[in-house]
Each structure stands twice: as C-alpha cells, then as structure tokens.
Scaffold this active site. Structure first.
Site, short mmCIF file in Angstrom:
data_model
loop_
_atom_site.label_atom_id
_atom_site.label_comp_id
_atom_site.label_asym_id
_atom_site.label_seq_id
_atom_site.Cartn_x
_atom_site.Cartn_y
_atom_site.Cartn_z
N SER A 67 -10.94 -2.10 6.02
CA SER A 67 -9.54 -1.79 5.72
C SER A 67 -8.80 -1.44 6.99
O SER A 67 -9.39 -0.99 7.98
CB SER A 67 -9.47 -0.60 4.75
OG SER A 67 -8.14 -0.14 4.59
N THR A 102 0.90 -1.15 0.00
CA THR A 102 0.00 0.00 0.00
C THR A 102 0.93 1.19 0.00
O THR A 102 2.13 1.02 0.16
CB THR A 102 -0.90 -0.05 1.26
OG1 THR A 102 -1.77 -1.18 1.14
CG2 THR A 102 -1.72 1.19 1.48
#
Length: 589
Positions: free
Chosen positions: A463, A392
């Site tokens: 998330s 990420t």
C-alpha cells in the site's frame, strides 16, 4: 574519496543482490541509534498537553462525530473509531467496513507509538496468476470490478482492537454517531456525486449496491437524503459482539455466501482467521525533527525515509526553486524504484528495511544524482515498463491529553469493487488490484511491481498509505492523505512545509508535484510550478506533465508547543466537504 563515500558507492553497486536478504542480525545501524537518541527530547515532556483537541477529516459529519465522542469523555482513539465509522457511511467511495487501513497511534501517557495494520488479506484460495488469461496476460478489470477483486476486510477488526486496547469508552458509544446518522439520514455531497459518475454502470450490476447508492438507476443529486438501515444493524452487531459480530457466526456466513454467489472465492475460514497486526513504525530523523510513519506493508514510510535521507545531503531551503524541485524529484524517482522492486508484505517477503532506510544507502543513491540533469528511469535497474484519485480517506486527531491518531483507510478505487452483499450495508474493496498481478504490469494507479508484491494466499498487498507524525522542538504534527501512488510524495511536501514553519492549513494547501519512477514523467498540479521553473526542469531532461486537476485530500492537525495553540487544516481542493475543528476555530472546505 573518503571511507564513507567509498562505502556508499559500494552499497549502491551491491544494492540489487541485497534486495532479497533479511536484515542482518545485531544492533541497529549507527544512524538509527543516533536518530532515536536525539529525537527523544523532541517529544513533549510528561504533563505537557495541548490546550484543546483538534480533528481534521474529509467530511464534516465525521469531524462532528469525533468531537461528540471527545465531549462524552472519550480520547483520541475513541474519536478515531467514531470518525472512521461515519466516513464509511457518508464517504463510501473512499472507505468503509468492507475495506481496510492503517492506524498510527501515539499514546501520550507512555510516550509510545504503535502502528495498527488493518490491511486487507488475500483469500486463502487466491492464486499467483488468478488475474491472468489463458494467454498469460492480465485480463482488464478482473482485479477491479466484482467479487474476485475483494480481499478480506480489516477495518471492523481494527475498530474493535482500538476500542479494547486504547479507547476509554465502550465500542457502542463510539459507534453511536454513525448508527444514528445511518438511520436519520445524511446528505449526498459534491464529492460523493463527483466520484460516483464513472462507477455508476458497475454499481448498477449489484442490486444491493444500486439500491443504496443510486436513485432509479441514476446518480443521486447533491443534497439527496440518504439512509442505510443495514449499515446501522451491522455496526450494532459489531458493538454488541466486537470483531466476532462481523468475522464469525451468521453475519460471516451471509457475507461469504454473497461473495461466492457473485463469483468470489472467500471462505468462512478467511474471515475467522483475520486479525490486525501491531507493527513497529518507521522512524526518520531530518533537519532536527523526528518523523514517525508507516512500515511495510505500507511502502510510504520507507519511501519517505529514502527521500529525506537523500535530501539530507543538500541545504534544500537555501536552494533556488528549480534546483530544489529537481533534487527532490530525483530522490522521489529513486525511492519509487525501490518500492517497485523490493517491497511487499513483511510476513511473506524479506523487505530490507534497514538497508533502504540507511543514510549510507541514501548517500550512494545521492551520488548518482546529477545536479543539473534528470536521470532517465530506464537507466535505473528495476522492473520493465501508468493515475491517482482521492479514493481513500485520511483523518488526523489530537486530544487534550496529547494522544494522537493518524488514520488512512480505503476501499481502493472509488466505490471499491462496486459490490454490496444484500443486508450488509457496505461496499467491498478491490484491494486485490494492489498486488502485482504480473511483474511490470501497472495497476490502476500506474504503479508497477515485482515478485515481492505478487498475489499469494493470506498475503497483504503493498500500500501507499502513509499516516505520519512529526515531532519537533516547537511543534507536533499529524497528517496524511488519499491519492494512490501520490500519497507518499504529498505527505513529504506537507512535512517539509511544517518543518519550514507553516501552519496546518498552509501545509495541506501546499502545491504538489510527483514522480513515481515509471512512467518517467514529472507530474505537477495546475498551479504548482510557474512557467519559468517548468521550463528550467524541462531543460534538465524532465518530462513535465501538468495535470488537468489538483490531487489529494490531506487532513492535518498541528500542536504549536511554542505558542500553546492547536490548529487543524483540511484540504481546500474539495470544496464544501471536509471540516477541521480545533476548539472554537473551525475550517470548512
């Protein structure tokens, strides 16, 4: 026992049945009222501005693009668009137009914080058990590789939304550095090379992905010049027509056709109906600071609130290191347990935010912590009985007006689902793996989940991304990191370092440790804790596992209001990649 302790114990006993309840009506809890009232004076006064802007990102090309846009008259939000678009090009293993993200923004003129939810959505044809086989068990890699693993992307919509509502420049100007770089070329770096190795075979299955990211079927050598004309054209369409240039018309039809040809279930309706959502951030009060962070569908803000509320019961800085680590780990364990059982997309499930962020609830959790013994996770009620990579990307920005941007964006696992639709220039995500494909079954990061995070049509998966602001009487901080299940604990450690007076670079370099409830082990970086502390923690019942490598890629900026200076810090764990710039002070890592 006093009334507060009695109430806290009662909350602990009743917590499990409360998980499905909506937050009760009426005014916020007393603790929440105090947090907001006291925290306001911690904000910069009207007219109080930093001496200069600062940007920290995971790639030097992206930091330079953001600085270029600031120099052209843009604000922090225009710069965020530039940084995001360039990261999607030069760091395709971590984020891009085929993924999503969370954008935490602070608008200085209004003293307003807004959370832009650009999380991906499950296709409308998605089904609860779509990743299970005929035997009812999860099919290995079905939620990771290929078209079925892709949720509907959110980043293109986010870039358009931020430009229209918060930026100062036309979207085309903010996207110009990425368009130019895509055509002129960028150099394949050491992080690109390190992350692509174990995805090479999957990338080779997609001819369009192989053409973009492999050379004669092999991994490009560091320093290889890479170009991406398709990416430039996609950005130009976005610049010309906004989100409609991506989510509607010919481009959307081509994207859907490519996904369906590869075995996916997208429809043009999925794209046409996608929209970002502005949500109210989570606000936390701790040690005289205000923390503003991510709400659901991020688990990060609630996790941070739970941990910090538990730690409020201790004078943590005054404790010996082993005691401090033990209590922090026990707080992590309990917060992660609530993540596994109670959190999901707030548009689909009732997440008990007020309960989970309540100081009284935290007091009940704290009451179950033994000061000298670890609590086995199996003794905490929850799901039945998993790894984190820097797949990420995060960047942090402050401009000369005091606007802030903390942006964490992702395609989930490195190089997403490894599929490129021909002619688009970007990889698709594999965010469907972030759903709980079956209660108790770990995802790729070892995180378990329950029905609150089950697959459903149009739903956003839970998330761990945790973009965060810190407001204090002498400092304003912006930080975040990649790292899968370890994100919230890394942000916690960075925040505690800043609250202890450390600078931006010291905060991002702080040694890291992590506990996520299941698997029941305390993970530490190779150099994080000394042998004596590890032995002490093991004697208390912790299963201490020393990781082979460090983790994360934190990026932070810090405005020292007391000194009138601005700092930027980039994680030293990736050498020769990230760049942090604050005026004339530049740090490369």
């Amino acid at each position: 026992m006093n009334l507060r302790a009695l109430f806290a114990t009662w909350l602990l006993v009743l917590a499990a049945p409360l998980q499905a309840l909506s937050p009760p009506p009426g005014p916020p809890a007393a603790g929440a009222e105090v947090a907001v009232a006291v925290a306001r004076p911690l904000r910069p006064a009207p007219g109080e501005h930093p001496a200069q802007p600062a940007i920290a990102s995971a790639n030097a090309y992206a930091t330079d693009a953001g600085m270029e846009v600031l120099a052209a008259g843009g604000n922090a939000f225009d710069a965020a668009i530039a940084v995001s678009a360039v990261l999607g090009l030069v760091e395709p293993e971590s984020s891009g137009l085929g993924g999503g993200g969370f954008l935490l923004l602070h608008v200085a003129a209004d003293d307003r914080d807004v959370f832009v939810d650009a999380r991906e959505r499950a296709p409308l044809a998605a089904q609860r058990d779509m990743f299970l086989g005929a035997d009812g068990e999860a099919v290995p890699r079905r939620s990771i590789d290929g078209a079925l693993a892709a949720a509907i992307p959110g980043m293109p919509a986010a870039l358009d939304h931020v430009a229209r509502h918060y930026g100062r420049l036309p979207l085309a100007r903010s996207l110009a550095p990425a368009i130019r770089l895509a055509r002129e070329g960028w150099r394949f770096g050491p992080k690109n090379h390190a992350m692509i190795g174990f995805r090479r075979d999957v990338l080779a299955r997609s001819p369009a992905a192989a053409a973009l990211f492999l050379r004669d079927g092999d991994v490009p050598a560091p320093g290889t010049l890479m170009r991406n004309e398709d990416y430039a054209r996609t950005l130009e369409a976005l610049a010309a027509d906004g989100a409609a240039g991506f989510y509607r018309g010919d481009f959307a039809a081509r994207l859907v056709a490519g996904v369906r040809a590869a075995g996916g279930i997208w429809s043009e309706r999925d794209l046409a109906e996608y929209a970002v959502i502005e949500r109210e951030p989570i606000r936390i009060r701790h040690r005289g600071f205000e923390i503003v962070t991510a709400p659901p569908p991020s688990s990060g803000g609630i996790t941070l609130a739970a941990i910090l509320n538990i730690l409020d019961g201790y004078d943590l800085p005054a404790l010996a290191e082993a005691d401090r680590i033990h209590l922090t780990v026990e707080a992590m364990r309990r917060a992660a347990r609530d993540r596994a059982t109670r959190m999901g997309d707030p548009d689909f499930v009732d997440v008990p935010v007020r309960l989970l962020t309540s100081p009284d609830y935290a007091a009940g959790l704290r009451a179950g912590i033994h000061p000298q013994r670890a609590t086995p996770s199996e003794l905490l009620p929850g799901v039945d009985p998993g790894r984190g990579r820097p797949d990420t990307s995060h960047f942090s920005i402050i401009d000369a007006e005091g606007n802030l941007a903390a942006v964490t964006q992702t395609v989930n696992l490195p190089y997403g689902n490894a599929l490129v639709v021909p002619g688009t220039g970007f990889l698709l995500n594999n965010e469907m793996d972030d759903f709980s494909v079956k209660p108790g079954v770990p995802n790729a990061f070892g995180l378990v989940g329950d029905e609150a995070n089950a697959v459903a049509p149009g739903k956003r998966p839970l998330s761990s991304m945790t973009p965060t602001f810190l407001f204090g009487p002498d400092r304003v901080g912006v930080l975040g990191t990649p790292g899968g299940s370890r994100i919230s604990t890394m942000v916690l450690i960075g925040l505690l370092a800043m609250m202890d007076g450390q600078g931006a670079q010291a905060a991002v370099a702080s040694p890291r440790f992590h506990h996520q409830y299941l698997p029941d082990r305390l993970q530490v970086e190779p150099e994080a804790l000394g042998p004596a502390v590890r032995a002490d923690l093991a004697a208390r019942g912790h299963t201490v596992t020393v990781a082979a490598e460090p983790w994360g890629n934190m990026q932070a900026v810090l405005w020292r209001r007391d000194l009138g200076t601005v700092e930027a810090g980039t994680d030293p764990r990736w050498r020769g990649v990230g760049k942090a710039s604050a005026g004339d002070a530049t740090i490369y890592r």
